[in-house]
Each structure stands twice: as structure tokens, then as C-alpha cells.
Design an enzyme around this catalytic site. Structure first.
Site, PDB file in Angstrom:
ATOM      1  N   ASP A 104       2.426 -58.177  -1.019  1.00 18.48           N
ATOM      2  CA  ASP A 104       1.974 -58.115  -2.417  1.00 18.48           C
ATOM      3  C   ASP A 104       2.329 -56.762  -3.036  1.00 18.48           C
ATOM      4  OD1 ASP A 104       0.618 -60.438  -1.829  1.00 18.48           O
ATOM      5  OD2 ASP A 104      -1.281 -59.388  -1.472  1.00 18.48           O
TER       6      ASP A 104
HETATM    7  N1  URA Z   1      -1.674 -60.837   3.186  1.00 17.70           N
HETATM    8  C1  URA Z   1      -1.994 -60.442   1.935  1.00 17.70           C
HETATM    9  O1  URA Z   1      -3.073 -60.774   1.442  1.00 17.70           O
HETATM   10  N2  URA Z   1      -1.128 -59.672   1.278  1.00 17.70           N
HETATM   11  C2  URA Z   1       0.043 -59.262   1.791  1.00 17.70           C
HETATM   12  O2  URA Z   1       0.787 -58.557   1.127  1.00 17.70           O
HETATM   13  C3  URA Z   1       0.365 -59.690   3.091  1.00 17.70           C
HETATM   14  C4  URA Z   1      -0.508 -60.477   3.763  1.00 17.70           C
END
Ligand code: URA
Length: 236
Positions: A104
Site C-alpha cells: 500500500d
Molecule cells: N497488507 C496490507 O494491509 N498492506 C500491505 O501493503 C501489504 C500487506
């Protein structure tokens, strides 16, 4: 031999198969001068395949990078909203690489980037269950029932998660740090799992992917994988 266009584009190292499918849908791919459609096949030896008017070449050298991604960068190749993209951190890399799986915008840490579409497809395929370890900082404490639910599997809107491993839980007043290892790779999985058990994530960093660790890479820094590491990844 005829093969699906997205497979050939991935094998040429231009994009992941999924990204290549988007290119085909966006009419950016032609075969023998005709715009290709999703599901079309072609033969690299006999057909003239072009992406954005450039002939597809299959012999591009493969590049494998491990980046310590800072928060505030998106992992896609381009961002319509104009946010910073991880390739901004790879100025010395002359070939186009893409991220294996996603982190993310506000997740930090270990991100593998490559132009090897086949390896990327294998590593992200649910069948292969590559372990991913995250350092999670959450507000408040992790109570016993929340921990147990994470370890047993959490019901999310896209189904029950596989059991996760929880390790190294440390509390520091208002926050708790823990390491969470999952083998799946659903969208925002760690944040959603934590939310589902009543915990609020305030920082998230991936610290391990299979046998790979961040070890010594500062935020924003990257390194090339060794040939030994690439071989090991291909065997997973
Ligand atoms: N899980 C998440 O919530 N975000 C990420 O970026 C990777 C795994």
C-alpha cells in the site's frame, strides 16, 4: 508455437501478465498490424507483435531488485493521481521493472522488483504460498482473543484467511509491536485482518519475503539480488 499475448509480453520482461492484459484491453498491442484483443494468441517466431508500435523482443536481460520502500510511494508503474512511484527510487536502473505483488501507499519495507514476468507470476500465485512477514505497530494492546483469531484465521469480506503466525509481541505504553507472517497476498490483507480483530494499525513494514530480509538496506535504498538468491526464488 502460439501463446497468449500477455504471457509473451511478460516473458519479454515488459510487464506482469496482469498489466499486459490491461495493455491489450487498452488496444496498445498489435499482431501483424491488427489491434489484438484479450485472449488472442501469437507465435513470436512467425507473428509480428508490437507494443505501442515497438516490436516485442524476447531476449532482454533479467533484473531482480530488492527495495526498502518508504511510505508515500505507490507500487504501480504510473499513477494517474500524480503520486510518487517506486521507480522514482530506481534512477540508475535502465530497464523497466515492476513490483512483485503490492505494498500500500503507506506500507514500507521489502519490495521485490523485476522484469521477469514468469517469476513474478509464480511468486504471486496463491498455489505457491510464499511467506511474507510484516512488522506491525498497533494502537493499544493485542489481547489474547485478538491474537488467537489472527493465528486461527480471520473472517474477511473475501473469505476466511489462512492461519497467520504472530511473534515477537512487544508493548510500549500506548502501542504494541508484533511480527505477523502470512502466506497469502490479498489486497490490504494485514490491515484488514488487524481491523477485523479490533486492532488499529499505525505503521506497517514488510521485513521478510520467503528467505529474503531487508538487512542493512536503508529506506529508499535497493540492491540487486545475487544469482544464488534468484536461483533459490525460482525453486520456491
Ligand atoms: N497488507 C496490507 O494491509 N498492506 C500491505 O501493503 C501489504 C500487506
Amino acid at each position: 508455437m502460439k501463446e497468449r499475448l500477455q504471457k509473451l509480453i511478460a516473458a519479454a520482461g515488459l510487464a506482469s501478465r496482469r498489466e499486459a492484459e490491461r495493455w491489450i484491453s487498452a488496444d496498445r498491442v498489435t499482431v501483424n498490424g491488427r489491434v489484438a484483443g484479450l485472449g488472442d494468441q501469437a507465435d513470436v517466431e512467425e507473428d509480428r507483435i508490437e507494443v505501442d508500435g515497438r516490436p516485442l523482443r524476447l531476449e532482454q536481460a533479467k533484473v531482480y531488485l530488492l527495495l526498502n520502500k518508504p511510505a508515500g510511494y505507490v507500487t504501480t508503474a504510473r499513477d494517474p493521481q500524480g503520486r510518487k512511484v517506486v521507480s522514482d527510487l530506481l534512477r540508475d536502473v535502465k530497464v523497466r521493472v515492476f513490483a512483485v505483488g503490492r505494498l500500500d501507499l503507506n506500507t514500507e519495507g521489502l519490495l521485490l522488483l523485476t522484469n521477469d514476468g514468469d517469476l513474478a507470476a509464480r511468486l504471486t500465485h496463491p498455489r505457491h504460498q510464499v511467506a511474507k512477514t510484516y512488522l506491525v505497530r498497533m494502537r493499544g494492546a493485542l489481547n489474547t482473543s485478538a491474537r488467537q483469531r489472527l493465528e486461527e484465521g480471520v473472517k474477511l469480506e473475501d473469505g476466511l484467511t489462512a492461519p497467520a503466525k504472530v511473534a515477537n509481541v512487544r508493548s510500549s505504553g500506548s502501542h504494541t509491536w508484533l511480527e505477523l507472517t502470512i502466506n497469502e497476498g490479498r489486497n490490504r490483507q494485514v490491515r484488514r485482518m488487524c481491523e477485523a480483530v479490533g486492532c488499529s494499525v499505525s505503521r506497517l513494514k514488510r521485513i521478510g519475503l520467503a528467505f529474503l530480509l531487508l538487512e542493512g538496506l536503508r529506506l529508499g535504498q535497493y540492491r540487486h539480488l545475487t544469482t544464488g538468491e534468484v536461483k533459490r526464488l525460482k525453486k520456491l
